[in-house]
Design an enzyme around this catalytic site. Structure first.
Site, mmCIF file in Angstrom:
data_model
loop_
_atom_site.group_PDB
_atom_site.id
_atom_site.type_symbol
_atom_site.label_atom_id
_atom_site.label_comp_id
_atom_site.label_asym_id
_atom_site.label_seq_id
_atom_site.Cartn_x
_atom_site.Cartn_y
_atom_site.Cartn_z
ATOM 1 C CE LYS A 16 6.723 0.446 7.696
ATOM 2 N NZ LYS A 16 6.059 -0.811 8.098
ATOM 3 C CG ASP A 145 3.466 2.998 9.467
ATOM 4 O OD1 ASP A 145 3.433 2.725 10.869
ATOM 5 O OD2 ASP A 145 3.469 2.267 8.563
#
Ligand code: C5P
Length: 293
Positions: A16, A145
Site C-alpha cells: 500500500k 495497518d
C-alpha cells in the site's frame, strides 16, 4: 493463485501507499489518530499456505532474525486458531512460505499485508467461517495497518487506521523508491517535533477527481523521518524531478505518480536506489474470498 482443499498457493500480499497521511490527535494509550488514504498496488509479497495434519504453524522460510513469536504471519495464524478453538471448532495447522519483495521498515505495509493475507487465506483453508468484519477485528490486534488489507478496498482511514470507508480509485502507475534504511515506526510517532494537530478533513475535500486526491494534503510523518534519516529526503528530492514525490507511511519508501508504464520504466532504470513500478489495484486480490462470508 491455486486453491485446493489442502493448499492455497501464490497469494499476493499487496503493497500500500498512503496518498496522504495526517496526524489529527493522540489517544490516551499513545496511539495516534490518523486520517489517510490507503491505495493498494499490484506488487508485493507472495504467500503459499499448505494444510498440515497436526495443529502446528510452521513458517518454512522466515526472515533471518525474526523468531516465530514476533513473526506477524505466525501470530495471525495462531490468533485465528485461538478464535476457532474458542468457538469449539477443530484446530488445524499449516505451513506458510513467503516470497518477500517488500522491504521491511519501508512504509509499504509489507508485514501487515502478509498478516492480512494469512488471515484471509487460512479463514478459507480452515473453513473458519469468519466474516470480513470479524477478521478486521482480529487484524487490529496484530497492527494498525492490518485491518485495511482485510477490508480489501482502497480506503479513507481514520482512528488509528481501523475505521475504513471505501473510496473510488483511478487506474494509475506509480514508481516506488526504497532508500537503504529501515525505519522503526514507533521512533517516528514518538518524536517531539511530530505535528499531531492537523485539521480534520472530509472525503468531499479530496474526492472530486483523481488529480485532486493525488495532490491533496501531505504526509505529516515525512518531516520527522527526513530529519532522523536524511537519506529519505535525498531520495525524495531526486524523485521530485518527475512529479510530486511523497513518503509512504512512516517511511522509508517514497513514491511518485507517473503518466504511464513507459515513464515508470525510465525512472526505475535511472533511480539511484532500489526502485519498482506498480499499478494501482481496485481491490485486494483475495477480497472475493470474503464476499459471501
Ligand atoms: O500498529 P503497529 O504495530 O503498526 O504500530 C507500531 C507502532 O507505531 C505502535 O506501537 C505505535 O508506537 C505507533 N503507532 C501510533 N499510531 C498509529 C499507528 C502506530 O502511534 N496509528
Amino acid at each position: 493463485m491455486i486453491i485446493s482443499d489442502t493448499a492455497i498457493l501464490g497469494c499476493l500480499a499487496p503493497a500500500k501507499i498512503n496518498l496522504f497521511l495526517h496526524v489529527v490527535g493522540r489517544r490516551l494509550d499513545g496511539y495516534h489518530l490518523l486520517q489517510s488514504v490507503f491505495q493498494l498496488l499490484d506488487w508485493g509479497d507472495t504467500l503459499d499456505f499448505q494444510l498440515r495434519d497436526d495443529a502446528q504453524i510452521v513458517h518454512s522460510n522466515p526472515l533471518p532474525g525474526v523468531p516465530a513469536e514476533t513473526d506477524l504471519c505466525v501470530r495471525a495464524a495462531r490468533l485465528l486458531q485461538q478464535t476457532m478453538h474458542n468457538k469449539g471448532q477443530t484446530i488445524q495447522g499449516c505451513e506458510i512460505r513467503i516470497e518477500k519483495q517488500l522491504p521491511m521498515g519501508g512504509g509499504l505495509g509489507g508485514g501487515s499485508s502478509d498478516a492480512a493475507t494469512t488471515l484471509i487465506a487460512l479463514n478459507h483453508l480452515w473453513k473458519a467461517g469468519l466474516s470480513r468484519t470479524q477478521l478486521q477485528n482480529l487484524a487490529l490486534q496484530l497492527g494498525a495497518d492490518v485491518p485495511f488489507f482485510v477490508f480489501g478496498e482502497n480506503a479513507f482511514a481514520e482512528g488509528v487506521g481501523e475505521q475504513l470507508q471505501a473510496i473510488a480509485s483511478e487506474e494509475a502507475w506509480y514508481v516506488v523508491l526504497a532508500p537503504e534504511v529501515m525505519i522503526p515506526t514507533p521512533q517516528i510517532f514518538s518524536a517531539n517535533d511530530l505535528t499531531r494537530n492537523s485539521e480534520h478533513v472530509k472525503i468531499a475535500d479530496f474526492s472530486s477527481d483523481a488529480k485532486t486526491l493525488r495532490e491533496f494534503g501531505r504526509n505529516d510523518l515525512q518531516a520527522v523521518a527526513e530529519r532522523l534519516f536524511p537519506v529519505v529526503a535525498e531520495v525524495r528530492k531526486w524523485l521530485e524531478k518527475f512529479g510530486d514525490a511523497r513518503m509512504t507511511g512512516s517511511g522509508s519508501c517514497v513514491f511518485c505518480h507517473v503518466e504511464d508504464e513507459f515513464h515508470a520504466d525510465v525512472i526505475v532504470k535511472s533511480a539511484p536506489v532500489k526502485a519498482w513500478k506498480a499499478k494501482t489495484l481496485k481491490r485486494h486480490p483475495l477480497a472475493y474470498l470474503l464476499d459471501s462470508a
